[in-house]
Scaffold this motif. Structure first.
Motif, mmCIF file in Angstrom:
data_model
loop_
_atom_site.group_PDB
_atom_site.id
_atom_site.type_symbol
_atom_site.label_atom_id
_atom_site.label_comp_id
_atom_site.label_asym_id
_atom_site.label_seq_id
_atom_site.Cartn_x
_atom_site.Cartn_y
_atom_site.Cartn_z
ATOM 1 N N GLN A 279 -34.774 14.148 -7.356
ATOM 2 C CA GLN A 279 -33.720 13.338 -6.760
ATOM 3 C C GLN A 279 -33.070 12.445 -7.808
ATOM 4 N N LEU A 280 -33.883 11.895 -8.729
ATOM 5 C CA LEU A 280 -33.309 11.064 -9.775
ATOM 6 C C LEU A 280 -32.381 11.882 -10.661
ATOM 7 N N CYS A 281 -32.781 13.133 -10.947
ATOM 8 C CA CYS A 281 -31.924 13.997 -11.765
ATOM 9 C C CYS A 281 -30.618 14.299 -11.056
ATOM 10 N N SER A 282 -30.693 14.378 -9.723
ATOM 11 C CA SER A 282 -29.503 14.770 -8.973
ATOM 12 C C SER A 282 -28.408 13.732 -9.032
ATOM 13 N N VAL A 283 -28.781 12.497 -9.434
ATOM 14 C CA VAL A 283 -27.754 11.476 -9.510
ATOM 15 C C VAL A 283 -27.477 11.054 -10.948
ATOM 16 N N VAL A 284 -27.968 11.827 -11.912
ATOM 17 C CA VAL A 284 -27.748 11.468 -13.300
ATOM 18 C C VAL A 284 -26.302 11.693 -13.706
ATOM 19 N N SER A 285 -25.672 12.695 -13.207
ATOM 20 C CA SER A 285 -24.277 12.935 -13.563
ATOM 21 C C SER A 285 -23.589 13.694 -12.436
ATOM 22 N N TRP A 286 -22.289 13.770 -12.570
ATOM 23 C CA TRP A 286 -21.481 14.453 -11.563
ATOM 24 C C TRP A 286 -21.893 15.918 -11.444
ATOM 25 N N LYS A 287 -22.259 16.291 -10.220
ATOM 26 C CA LYS A 287 -22.549 17.700 -9.936
ATOM 27 C C LYS A 287 -21.756 18.073 -8.694
ATOM 28 N N LYS A 288 -20.726 18.850 -8.904
ATOM 29 C CA LYS A 288 -19.809 19.178 -7.825
ATOM 30 C C LYS A 288 -20.511 19.766 -6.617
ATOM 31 N N GLU A 289 -21.531 20.589 -6.867
ATOM 32 C CA GLU A 289 -22.206 21.269 -5.765
ATOM 33 C C GLU A 289 -23.032 20.317 -4.899
ATOM 34 N N GLU A 290 -23.276 19.095 -5.375
ATOM 35 C CA GLU A 290 -24.049 18.132 -4.576
ATOM 36 C C GLU A 290 -23.224 17.564 -3.420
ATOM 37 N N PHE A 291 -21.913 17.745 -3.467
ATOM 38 C CA PHE A 291 -21.027 17.098 -2.503
ATOM 39 C C PHE A 291 -20.190 18.139 -1.761
ATOM 40 N N ARG A 292 -19.889 17.838 -0.520
ATOM 41 C CA ARG A 292 -19.164 18.783 0.322
ATOM 42 C C ARG A 292 -17.681 18.805 -0.038
ATOM 43 N N ASN A 293 -17.100 19.975 0.021
ATOM 44 C CA ASN A 293 -15.649 20.064 -0.069
ATOM 45 C C ASN A 293 -15.089 20.228 1.341
ATOM 46 N N CYS A 294 -13.773 20.354 1.445
ATOM 47 C CA CYS A 294 -13.144 20.412 2.768
ATOM 48 C C CYS A 294 -13.617 21.633 3.553
ATOM 49 N N ASN A 295 -13.745 22.759 2.901
ATOM 50 C CA ASN A 295 -14.181 23.963 3.614
ATOM 51 C C ASN A 295 -15.611 23.863 4.112
ATOM 52 N N GLN A 296 -16.410 22.999 3.485
ATOM 53 C CA GLN A 296 -17.785 22.780 3.926
ATOM 54 C C GLN A 296 -17.894 21.626 4.921
ATOM 55 N N THR A 297 -16.762 21.047 5.266
ATOM 56 C CA THR A 297 -16.708 19.908 6.184
ATOM 57 C C THR A 297 -15.926 20.359 7.406
ATOM 58 N N PRO A 298 -16.601 20.732 8.487
ATOM 59 C CA PRO A 298 -15.904 21.392 9.607
ATOM 60 C C PRO A 298 -14.685 20.656 10.133
ATOM 61 N N PHE A 299 -14.745 19.335 10.278
ATOM 62 C CA PHE A 299 -13.582 18.656 10.848
ATOM 63 C C PHE A 299 -12.384 18.764 9.919
ATOM 64 N N CYS A 300 -12.624 18.723 8.613
ATOM 65 C CA CYS A 300 -11.531 18.844 7.650
ATOM 66 C C CYS A 300 -10.971 20.263 7.653
ATOM 67 N N LYS A 301 -11.851 21.241 7.691
ATOM 68 C CA LYS A 301 -11.407 22.636 7.698
ATOM 69 C C LYS A 301 -10.580 22.936 8.940
ATOM 70 N N ARG A 302 -11.052 22.417 10.113
ATOM 71 C CA ARG A 302 -10.285 22.657 11.348
ATOM 72 C C ARG A 302 -8.912 22.003 11.279
ATOM 73 N N ALA A 303 -8.884 20.752 10.853
ATOM 74 C CA ALA A 303 -7.615 20.025 10.829
ATOM 75 C C ALA A 303 -6.642 20.634 9.832
ATOM 76 N N ARG A 304 -7.153 21.043 8.686
ATOM 77 C CA ARG A 304 -6.271 21.644 7.681
ATOM 78 C C ARG A 304 -5.716 22.981 8.136
ATOM 79 N N GLY A 305 -6.429 23.633 9.047
ATOM 80 C CA GLY A 305 -5.969 24.927 9.530
ATOM 81 C C GLY A 305 -4.916 24.847 10.610
ATOM 82 N N ARG A 306 -4.643 23.649 11.121
ATOM 83 C CA ARG A 306 -3.637 23.531 12.178
ATOM 84 C C ARG A 306 -2.233 23.638 11.610
ATOM 85 N N LYS A 307 -1.346 24.199 12.417
ATOM 86 C CA LYS A 307 0.061 24.312 12.051
ATOM 87 C C LYS A 307 0.846 23.218 12.765
ATOM 88 N N PRO A 308 1.978 22.833 12.223
ATOM 89 C CA PRO A 308 2.805 21.848 12.910
ATOM 90 C C PRO A 308 3.077 22.238 14.357
#
Length: 936
Positions: free
Chosen positions: A29-58
């Motif tokens: 766990q200490l190593c996991s916070v030593v430096s930026w690791k992109k895979e440790e954090f969710r992106n929009c596609n891994q965040t259901p509410f963001c993925k749903r909202a981004r998929g909506r059309k006007p």
């Protein structure tokens, strides 16, 4: 090593196998916070509410306003889906929402949308408490009547209410939309003009429904199902949008989606512990302030603020993103469209009409509060490292500053000063006499800051944990047990700071009786308060952890550190019986944090890119209310080369919060360790800050009364100059100083744009440059370019002491830069530098005006009650006049009717070169008095 780990994380050494497993876990766990690791954090596609909202059309989700009326001075309505394909009337009833529009003084519109309580939702949705100022609520304008108008080609009418002279708020009924417009004309800000509004209602789980979300081995139970909200916001006649900190990217926000735009992640607002973050990324860091401000040449400035503490994702949409939607907006105005998405909460949004940049900041801080007035010492230079080893190390560092004639005001101690990471304690082997150590510093006018983080070590012998457990003060996990996470102290629990009684209990821990070893010269640093949890999802607390009254952590996550900061600041006030102002530095940030102290930009790195990005980061925080901020000078991670370190000191001397800090794995980097020449350059940079302390302190008072930040983007002072709109390499200190950083190695030239039509005077040489042009200037390693604006007066103190507290009785210098009308003005604010007496009128506030060949001092402070009078015997010992076109040779002081010495010479002391300036020596007029100095 093994015993030290046991001591720090509180593991009994009884079962070797268990110990090895836990040791590996902690190491991981200490190593996991030593430096930026992109895979440790969710992106929009891994965040259901963001993925749903981004998929909506006007217009994919359309609502209509029904039963529009005035109730209790507000406009109210029911929002009902207008989707004609819905045949089940029960479904329409379920989706029903309540909308409320409120109008407040100064042109502020508040929009609230929540579930209808009459429909008996499974629980009340969370509304963020203790952020909106009580005084703001008293400024509500009670609406008396409602007018309707059919706008453009609409089939249904719109309801219109008065907002401010020349401005109206409009509720469009079908499709639902809210916007602000100039009376009968152009729009300013709109919400849901593209029909992206969606509101997921709380539900009770039915058989067979699976609401759980999983990320990297963590499961979020989501007991009430998806509850996200999303909508679009448009800013009209805008050239750029700014705000929504905190992230390391450009000041003007770049589009994240749209034609011709390389699609990127949305701007994320989710407080996280991100070690060694990368620059030029929309990824959220330690703070979240959901305020966006637009600015354009043709219309000016407007703003939008969503009071919501859940995770938020925001897209800035490129021009033409909606080209295929078929939507035809009822206006031909240019605009910038944005898409706001949040995981939970309600809509509690504020529209700010401006029209100027300072108007928007003033309007926003009238809602969330103006910045606290700091103590004077906190505005000076701070020396920090993780960690100064012991009392001997502290004493040696302190004495070296004196040996090298470098002033400083605050020395900092990180987590290693405690007894096994137990806060409010001392490692008595390393710090056996903390009170005496503090008294030695205080004798020189210096202060100590110690760290107090939110993770409480789960140790039954630790008084804090024992009491919190007995009182049931901890956040609980989804099963109802005290939440147990891992941080620096090992197994840890976290206080439920949402509860006011727990904040009061925490505040009591800072009393001198409870915090044994503390003295009145000790102040506090809140780190890791996002909150950071090494073994939690995304290095933070699980979203389904529980606070008071069943509030889920997902609903208040971004405000957790804010409440912790608030309680700590209250504790420092209470320990002094309410007399002295607190100083508390916080890493986590939310709307309103400005009321409780300073913040910094977190774990940056010792490289040129991080030096460069520190400017837009600090500017953005200032624009969103957080005026007292800065970046770690030198970079927290890594070992800066001497040139980079010097350049960082030269820039950092102009940050509102000026602190050097470094990771314990870095080489020692106190200012005297890089050779005599570099020590001299760093000393000069720090001296520059101390010389300008009167000016900075005056600006902090301006921020405290108006919300206008201490350091400002150029366009805040020059709002019609397009060349300033995307310039985030230079900045203004107040309205009088312009600073240009140097961000490249071995730079010999700097390109500097000087806005306006008046002259700018180089603060080092006195050379004058005409505004409205870009100059390629020669630079050297001795300083960075800084210019005083013609038409201004800057107060200084030119005598150097060990600390700011030893400068209190020193005389002042006024530096006057005349404009083309041979005029200038400026201000000086002085109080006792410590107490809350200024709130009762105990201060000196003078305006200095030079015009028609005379300098006048005018009182700006209201009369204070006799017992609250503040007096000062300080005098002005020197007045420097630049740009005087006539050859006056004498000065007469009135009403004393005395002559003052006057001489013509170089601007710089001890220099025979450069443009000449008139210097009035030893006028010795008191800063507290009315007087006039005439030149003839």
């Amino acid at each position: 090593m093994k015993m030290e780990m046991e001591r720090q994380i509180g593991i009994p050494n009884r079962n070797p196998a268990v110990f090895v497993f836990l040791l590996l876990l902690v190491s991981c766990q200490l190593c996991s916070v030593v430096s930026w690791k992109k895979e440790e954090f969710r992106n929009c596609n891994q965040t259901p509410f963001c993925k749903r909202a981004r998929g909506r059309k006007p217009s994919s989700s359309s609502f209509a306003a029904h039963d529009v009326s005035i109730s209790d001075g507000d406009l109210t309505a029911r929002l009902v889906p207008s989707d004609k394909t819905l045949e089940d009337q029960d479904q329409i009833q379920i989706k029903q929402l309540i909308l409320t529009l409120s109008v407040y003084q100064d042109g502020i519109l508040r929009l609230r949308i929540d579930e209808d309580p009459k429909l008996d939702p499974p629980k009340k949705r969370f509304e963020v408490p203790d952020v909106v100022m009580p005084e703001f609520l008293s400024k509500k304008l009670w609406l008396q009547r409602l007018s309707t108008e059919t706008i453009g080609g609409d089939a249904s009418p719109s309801s219109i209410v008065y907002l401010l002279d020349g401005y109206e708020a409009v509720l469009r009924h079908d499709p639902f939309e809210v916007y602000v417009r100039k009376k009968g004309g152009n729009r300013v800000v709109s919400m849901n003009s593209h029909g992206l509004f969606d509101f997921e209602l709380l539900r009770v789980k039915k058989d067979g429904e699976d609401w759980e979300e999983r990320f990297k081995g963590h499961t979020d139970t989501r007991p009430f199902g998806p509850q996200s909200i999303s909508f679009d916001v448009s800013f009209y006649d805008a050239d750029h949008v700014y705000g929504i900190p905190e992230r390391a990217t450009s000041f003007a926000l770049k589009p994240t989606r749209g034609p011709g735009v390389e699609e990127s992640e949305p701007y994320r607002l989710f407080n996280l512990d991100v070690f060694e973050y990368i620059h030029d990324s929309p990824f959220g860091l330690y703070g979240s302030i959901p305020l966006m401000i637009s600015h354009g040449k043709s219309r000016g400035t407007s703003g939008f603020f969503w009071l919501n503490a859940a995770e938020m994702q925001i897209d800035v949409l490129g021009t033409g993103w909606d080209a295929e939607s078929g939507i035809s907006l009822p206006t031909s105005q240019s605009r910038i469209d944005t898409h706001w998405m949040s995981e939970a909460g309600i809509v509690d949004a504020f529209f700010f009409v401006g029209p100027g940049p300072k108007d928007v900041v003033r309007q926003y801080t009238s809602v969330t509060g103006t910045p606290a007035m700091p103590q004077l010492f906190a505005v000076a230079y701070h020396q920090c490292r993780w960690n100064y080893r012991d009392e001997e190390d502290v004493e040696q560092v302190d004495s070296k500053f004196d040996e090298h004639d470098i002033p400083y005001d605050v020395l900092w101690l990180d987590i290693e000063h405690t007894d096994g990471k137990r806060y409010f304690t001392w490692d008595r082997m390393l710090f056996p006499h903390p009170e005496e150590m503090q008294r030695k510093l205080a004798a020189k006018g210096r202060h100590l800051v110690t760290i107090v983080d939110p993770h409480i070590k789960r140790d039954d012998s630790y008084f804090l944990h024992k009491e919190a457990t007995e009182k049931q003060y901890y956040v609980r996990d989804a099963t109802g047990k005290d939440y147990d996470g891992w941080c620096w102290s090992g197994s840890s629990s976290y206080l439920d700071m949402l509860r006011p009684e727990i904040r009061s209990w925490w505040a009591e821990k800072f009393s001198f009786e409870n915090y044994v070893g503390s003295t009145p010269s000790l102040y506090i640093w809140n780190d890791m308060n996002e909150p950071s949890v090494f073994n939690g999802p995304e290095v933070t607390m699980p979203r389904d952890a529980l606070h008071v009254e069943g509030v889920e952590h997902r609903e208040l996550h971004n405000a957790y550190g804010y409440y912790f900061h608030m309680a700590t600041a209250d504790g420092l006030v209470k320990r002094g019986d309410g007399r002295d102002r607190p100083f508390v530095l916080s890493r986590a940030v939310f709307a309103g944090s400005q009321r409780h102290g300073a913040v910094w930009t977190g774990d940056n790195s010792a490289d040129w890119d991080h030096l460069r990005v520190s400017v837009p980061m600090v500017l953005t925080l200032g624009l969103t209310g957080i005026s007292f901020s800065g970046a770690d000078v030198g970079g927290f991670f890594g070992n800066p080369e001497p040139e980079l370190l010097v350049r960082w000191y030269q820039l950092g001397a102009y940050y509102p919060f000026f602190r050097a800090h470094a990771h314990h794995d870095t080489k020692r980097r106190e200012p005297w360790l890089f050779g005599e020449k570099n020590t001299e350059r760093i000393r000069e940079a720090i001296h520059t800050r101390y010389m300008l302390l009167p000016y900075f302190y005056t600006l902090f008072r301006e921020a405290n009364t108006t919300g206008v930040p201490v350091i400002r983007p150029l366009w805040m002072e020059f709002p019609s100059e397009e060349a300033t709109f995307s310039n985030d390499e230079a900045f203004m200190i107040g309205s009088s100083l312009l600073v240009q950083g140097i961000y490249t190695e071995h730079a010999r030239h700097a390109s500097v744009y000087l806005p306006g039509k008046e002259l700018w005077y180089d603060t080092k040489t006195g050379v004058a440059y005409k505004g409205g042009k870009t100059y390629k200037l020669d630079v050297n390693e001795e300083s960075i370019p800084a210019f005083q604006r013609a038409g201004t007066i800057i107060p200084r103190k030119d005598r150097f002491r060990r600390s700011s507290t030893q400068m209190v009785n020193d005389p002042y210098t006024l530096v006057i830069a005349l404009n083309s009308s041979q005029a200038a003005e400026g201000e000086l604010y002085v109080d006792d530098g410590r107490s809350f007496g200024f709130q009762e009128g105990a201060y000196i506030h003078r305006r200095f005006v030079f015009s028609d060949g005379k300098l006048t001092s005018v009182n700006m402070a209201p009369a204070a009650p006799g017992q609250n009078q503040f007096s000062s015997e300080c005098v002005i010992e020197r007045i420097i006049l630049q740009g005087l076109s006539t050859g006056q040779k004498s000065a007469l002081i009135e009403p004393a009717n005395q002559k003052a010495e006057i001489e013509l010479g170089p601007l710089l002391l001890h220099s025979k070169k450069g443009p000449t300036a008139i210097t009035i020596r030893k006028p010795n007029v008191r800063i507290a008095d009315d007087w006039v100095i005439k030149l003839f």
